[in-house]
Design a protein around this motif. Structure first.
Motif, PDB file in Angstrom:
ATOM      1  N   LEU A  28       0.737  -1.371   0.070  1.00  0.00           N
ATOM      2  CA  LEU A  28      -0.012  -0.176   0.027  1.00  0.00           C
ATOM      3  C   LEU A  28       0.777   1.305  -0.027  1.00  0.00           C
ATOM      4  O   LEU A  28       0.377   2.239  -0.815  1.00  0.00           O
ATOM      5  N   CYS A  29       2.132   1.051   0.743  1.00  0.00           N
ATOM      6  CA  CYS A  29       2.843   2.417   0.593  1.00  0.00           C
ATOM      7  C   CYS A  29       3.621   2.719  -0.514  1.00  0.00           C
ATOM      8  O   CYS A  29       3.606   3.619  -1.054  1.00  0.00           O
ATOM      9  N   GLU A  30       3.931   1.543  -1.197  1.00  0.00           N
ATOM     10  CA  GLU A  30       4.276   1.624  -2.765  1.00  0.00           C
ATOM     11  C   GLU A  30       3.362   2.115  -3.733  1.00  0.00           C
ATOM     12  O   GLU A  30       3.725   3.135  -4.234  1.00  0.00           O
ATOM     13  N   GLU A  31       1.964   1.660  -3.398  1.00  0.00           N
ATOM     14  CA  GLU A  31       1.028   2.093  -4.446  1.00  0.00           C
ATOM     15  C   GLU A  31       0.705   3.713  -4.134  1.00  0.00           C
ATOM     16  O   GLU A  31       0.551   4.437  -5.204  1.00  0.00           O
ATOM     17  N   VAL A  32       0.790   4.259  -2.839  1.00  0.00           N
ATOM     18  CA  VAL A  32       0.561   5.533  -2.572  1.00  0.00           C
ATOM     19  C   VAL A  32       1.725   6.413  -3.164  1.00  0.00           C
ATOM     20  O   VAL A  32       1.533   7.558  -3.554  1.00  0.00           O
ATOM     21  N   ALA A  33       2.947   5.875  -3.086  1.00  0.00           N
ATOM     22  CA  ALA A  33       4.086   6.638  -3.605  1.00  0.00           C
ATOM     23  C   ALA A  33       4.020   6.797  -5.074  1.00  0.00           C
ATOM     24  O   ALA A  33       4.087   7.752  -5.729  1.00  0.00           O
ATOM     25  N   ALA A  35       1.245   6.696  -6.782  1.00  0.00           N
ATOM     26  CA  ALA A  35      -0.050   7.649  -7.049  1.00  0.00           C
ATOM     27  C   ALA A  35       0.377   8.701  -6.872  1.00  0.00           C
ATOM     28  O   ALA A  35       0.090   9.646  -7.714  1.00  0.00           O
ATOM     29  N   ALA A  36       1.237   9.126  -6.060  1.00  0.00           N
ATOM     30  CA  ALA A  36       1.650  10.584  -5.697  1.00  0.00           C
ATOM     31  C   ALA A  36       2.583  11.141  -6.855  1.00  0.00           C
ATOM     32  O   ALA A  36       2.344  12.182  -7.137  1.00  0.00           O
ATOM     33  N   ARG A  39       0.253  11.785  -9.627  1.00  0.00           N
ATOM     34  CA  ARG A  39      -0.498  13.215  -9.261  1.00  0.00           C
ATOM     35  C   ARG A  39       0.335  14.278  -9.598  1.00  0.00           C
ATOM     36  O   ARG A  39       0.118  15.316 -10.303  1.00  0.00           O
TER      37      ARG A  39
END
Length: 87
Positions: A28-33, A35-36, A39
């Protein structure tokens, strides 16, 4: 001894669940990174598009002004020619 065996089983289950949660948290942390990054890239693209649009709008305004000025000059020139014909 049965309780000890049950305790070991529960401990192993808790450790497995903890490891699974940690792996999921890492994913999830990798996915958030990721996605950031997407963005941030989209924001840069949007800013670039906004700047290009401002340039186009400015060029359009200049073009409109030049067209109006040319029309005014043509009208004045025609009026002068008509006035000279009358004389």
């Amino acid at each position: 001894q049965h309780l000890t065996s049950e305790l070991h089983t529960l401990r192993a289950q808790v450790e497995a669940a903890t490891e699974a949660h940690e792996r999921k948290a890492n994913v999830l942390c990798e996915e958030v990174a990721a996605a950031a990054q997407v963005r941030d890239s989209a924001l840069r693209d949007a800013e670039e598009a906004r700047a290009q649009l401002e340039l186009v709008v400015e060029a359009q305004a200049v073009g409109q002004w030049a067209l109006l000025e040319a029309q005014r000059e043509a009208r004045e020139s025609q009026e002068e020619r008509e006035e000279q014909r009358r004389l």
